[in-house]
Design a protein around this motif. Structure first.
Motif, PDB file in Angstrom:
ATOM      1  N   THR A   1       0.856  -1.184   0.000  1.00 56.17           N
ATOM      2  CA  THR A   1       0.000   0.000   0.000  1.00 56.17           C
ATOM      3  C   THR A   1       0.891   1.232   0.000  1.00 56.17           C
TER       4      THR A   1
ATOM      5  N   LEU B   1      -1.605  -0.841  -4.205  1.00 53.09           N
ATOM      6  CA  LEU B   1      -2.747   0.043  -4.034  1.00 53.09           C
ATOM      7  C   LEU B   1      -2.243   1.407  -3.566  1.00 53.09           C
TER       8      LEU B   1
ATOM      9  N   ARG C   1      -6.879   0.808  -8.666  1.00 53.52           N
ATOM     10  CA  ARG C   1      -5.460   1.064  -8.365  1.00 53.52           C
ATOM     11  C   ARG C   1      -5.280   2.216  -7.366  1.00 53.52           C
TER      12      ARG C   1
END
Lengths: 413, 372
Positions: free
Chosen positions: A47, A77, A103
């Motif tokens: 992330t 992400l 995304r």
């Protein structure tokens, strides 16, 4: 009075030796880049948190750059953490999010405590991956950067990762050019030497990563800290996690273009650093934990960096006072030799470090600006001293710490 | 001089003298700042540092760059193949090239004598076999299979099919094969060698950076089938959500007993020995030397801040990194065909019979040694 001066000179001498040691290590020592060659792997999910507070001038650049990296898209992400922005930041993020479904997952924060740490803390509700990367909105990551920052997390000992910050707006004015040199010295020499010597590379809170399990173990982000990065570095260290520095994981940033903005920035850093010094300094040096002797020593010196500015000023005042009192700090030839040696080497340790960094960066002409660094040094020493005084006075004046966002200057969308 | 009456009273102008003194002192003070002022005004070095943004260390970077040149030559090269002729010309950068439609004995002779040095870029349109003892100063492009000669030296090779180098050959910059790449005994492969399919190096070969879905050494394929211990074909990344959680930190040396199963990751501040047949479900890190005994299996990564010795028939799922050096014995397998990985250290010694899927990167020198 004279013993105070001796103590201050001794402290400055310790930092002098430290700076020279770092520089010589970078020039002649064994260089550690253990993870940089990991270019093929089963890359984990990651992330990427992008801290953004009124970042309409720069947010487009970083989101576009993150969409172009060579990390497997299904494993990355991007979470722009829009912290109570009142400009077009939200609109831009939502537009990007719509253009890249799956995304980008926007996190819009409407209220709550101010500051980056508080925003990141709230955004953790969206984080499910073991590896978290953090960028400030003015950064522009290169194509291979995400893999480079994730690679050290294959080492189960690593809790935090820090990449190298490279100014993008170098040529704007004298300030940006001086900051370019300072950054160069700070990262190319200082941080890498600490990595080489297994000391305490500092987590910078941007172009950086943290392991979720390590973050949870130390209690998450500290939203009371003005510099969540320094705070994180030392809490990880005390919990037995390593922070590693990746000198070849470079990322462009925008440095302040005006002196008031720079002064605000450095005052915030000084206050945050001193907060951490008070909170962790004693425990780090004497407490029972897993840091090695060299980590303890370097950690305390790192925490004390911003305390040296007011001490240096006090040293100057003491020297003047002693002079007018007619007291010589030392006598005869010893005094002459000691002060000549100090003037010839001690004062220039940081400059030597920056000159070495410029050489390592294969730059040539920018090193000519080195004499002007005295100006930057002067501004820093007064700003940091001011910050320390205001911190010391806070209990009396009732002033609250608050987080000052660094102003952006980029004009291209 | 005025004071000593060397000059007459009328020759000395006190205000002017003071001005000159101040000006000279100012000039001396400003002298060190002169280069700084010049640089500030002229901005000769005011660009951001040239951070590598695009290729990011991509191993095929040079091969991909040369492919663009090769693409430009495709038209005339096809003509040469059709006619069985050769053609020469110059590239836009001034380098001469030679297009070869059909390789025969005459191709590598000049005036009836065998050619020792080829100084032009070579593009072969069909399968090509090269004579022994030649030095190719420029790049070679092969549209078909390329078979080198014994003792040849190449700057760079791009092969669209298989590339096979004979004994004691040298590659000084890079080589890339779309098909398989094979180097016979005692080749020196400096720089980058990559293949889209597989690389096979025989003993005595020296290498630096290799990348292919499958990298074998000697007769790895034969040994491959003999391994009986449990081998992870696909493993998780660094403690991803599916990986075992938690790490255990040891402040001293640690010996994991043979056959033991460690459910998470382990970190030792001292030496680490993973006993024969032991299995670590997470990753293992040692701040000192690490020894992995025969048949052990580590599903995550193996990291050592010093040296690492991986015994026979071991399995490692994730990256293998040692800051000083790695020895890998025969039958050991790093990564898997669908879970490629990196093996990296300044020096790597790898026995015939070992297998690596992904990247093998020896900053100083890698060497293939015969099976003990």
């Amino acid at each position: 009075m004279i013993y105070c001066l001796f103590a201050i000179v001794a402290l400055i001498s310790i930092y002098t030796v430290r700076h020279y040691g770092f520089t010589l290590n970078r020039l002649f020592g064994f260089q550690r880049h253990p993870y940089i060659d990991i270019d093929t792997a089963e890359w984990p999910k990651v992330t990427v948190l992008v801290a953004a507070h009124n970042e309409e001038k720069v947010i487009t650049n970083i989101l576009a750059a993150l969409m172009a990296v060579n990390y497997p898209p299904e494993k990355m992400l991007v979470v722009p953490v829009n912290d109570r922005s009142t400009d077009r930041t939200r609109e831009i993020i939502d537009k990007f999010s719509g253009e890249h479904p799956g995304r980008i997952h926007a996190f819009h924060r409407q209220g709550g405590k101010g500051g980056k740490a508080a925003a990141l803390k709230d955004a953790m509700e969206l984080v499910e991956t073991e590896v978290i990367l953090i960028f400030d909105a003015d950064y522009i990551p290169g194509r291979g950067l995400i893999k480079q920052l994730v690679a050290p997390f294959f080492d189960p000992d690593v809790g935090g990762v820090m990449g190298r910050v490279v100014p993008l707006n170098v040529g704007t004015n004298l300030l940006t050019r001086l900051l370019d040199l300072e950054r160069s010295g700070g990262y190319q020499v200082d941080q890498q030497a600490r990595m080489n010597l297994r000391l305490v590379p500092q987590h910078g809170g941007t172009v950086a990563g943290v392991r979720l399990s390590a973050l949870r173990e130390i209690g998450g982000w500290n939203d009371n800290s003005l510099t969540e990065d320094t705070d994180l570095t030392f809490r990880l260290l005390l919990a037995g996690w390593k922070t590693v520095y990746q000198n070849r994981s470079e990322c462009y940033e925008e440095v302040p273009e005006t002196w008031p903005v720079r002064i605000k920035q450095i005052m915030r850093w000084a206050k945050g650093h001193n907060q951490a010094l008070v909170a962790y300094g004693f425990h780090l040096l004497f407490g029972k934990h897993r840091a090695t002797f060299r980590e303890r020593t370097d950690g305390v010196l790192l925490l004390g960096v911003y305390a040296m500015a007011p001490l240096t000023m006090i040293g100057w005042l003491l020297t003047l006072a002693l002079f007018y009192e007619g007291i010589a700090p030392l006598h005869g030839v010893i005094a002459l030799l000691a002060f000549t040696a100090y003037a010839a080497t001690g004062n220039f340790a940081a400059f030597f470090e920056i000159a070495a960094a410029a050489r390592l960066d294969y730059t040539r002409q920018r090193i000519c600006l080195l004499p002007f660094l005295v100006l930057g040094f002067g501004v820093s020493i007064f700003s940091v001293s001011r910050a320390v005084i205001s911190q010391l006075m806070a209990p009396l004046t009732g002033a609250q710490f608050h987080w000052d966002k660094t102003e952006r200057f980029r004009t291209t969308p | 001089m005025g004071q000593d009456r060397t000059l007459s009273d009328h020759a000395v102008n006190p205000p002017l003298a003071a001005l000159v003194l101040v000006a000279l002192a100012g000039a001396i003070f400003m002298l060190p700042l002169l280069p700084a002022i010049v640089e500030l005004r002229l901005k000769r070095d005011a660009q951001p540092l040239n951070v590598i943004q695009q290729h990011a260390g991509e191993i095929r970077y040079f091969a991909n760059g040369f492919r663009k040149v090769a693409v430009e030559l495709q038209g005339p090269l096809r003509d040469c193949v059709a006619l069985g002729t050769t053609a020469a010309g110059k590239l836009p950068d001034g380098d001469e090239y030679l297009l070869i439609g059909r390789v025969d004995k005459e191709t590598w002779t000049r005036g009836g004598k065998p050619l020792a040095i080829c100084r032009v870029v070579v593009a072969a349109g069909a399968d090509a076999a090269l004579p022994d003892g030649m030095t190719f100063v420029k790049e070679i492009y092969a549209a078909g299979q390329l078979i080198g000669g014994n003792g040849n030296t190449y700057r760079a090779i791009l092969g669209e099919k298989d590339v096979r180098l004979q004994r004691t050959s040298k590659v000084t910059r890079w080589a890339h094969a779309v098909g398989a790449f094979r180097a016979e005994h005692d080749c020196d492969l400096y720089g980058r060698v990559s293949s889209d399919r597989e690389i096979d190096l025989q003993s005595g070969c020296v290498f630096q950076r290799l990348n292919a879905p499958r990298i074998s050494f000697g007769d790895a394929a034969a040994d491959f089938g003999q391994v009986t211990s449990g081998a992870p074909d696909a493993v998780a990344g660094p403690q991803s959500s599916s990986a075992p959680a938690g790490r255990t930190l040891y402040d001293e040396d640690l010996d994991i007993p043979p056959g033991a199963v460690i459910p998470g990751s382990i970190v030792t501040r001292g030496k680490l020995r993973i006993g024969a047949g032991a299995r670590v479900l997470g990753s293992a890190k040692s701040d000192s030397a690490m020894i992995v005994d025969a048949g052990a299996c580590v599903e995550g990564s193996l990291i050592s801040a010093a040296t690492m010795h991986i015994g026979r028939d071991c399995r490692v799922g994730g990256p293998v990194v040692a800051e000083r050096g790695i020895v890998v014995e025969s039958g050991t397998r790093c990564g898997a065909i669908h879970a490629q990985t990196t093996v990296s250290a300044p020096t790597i010694e790898i026995e015939e019979g070992a297998l690596v899927f992904g990247t093998l990167w020896a900053r100083d020198e890698g060497r293939v040694v015969p099976k003990a």
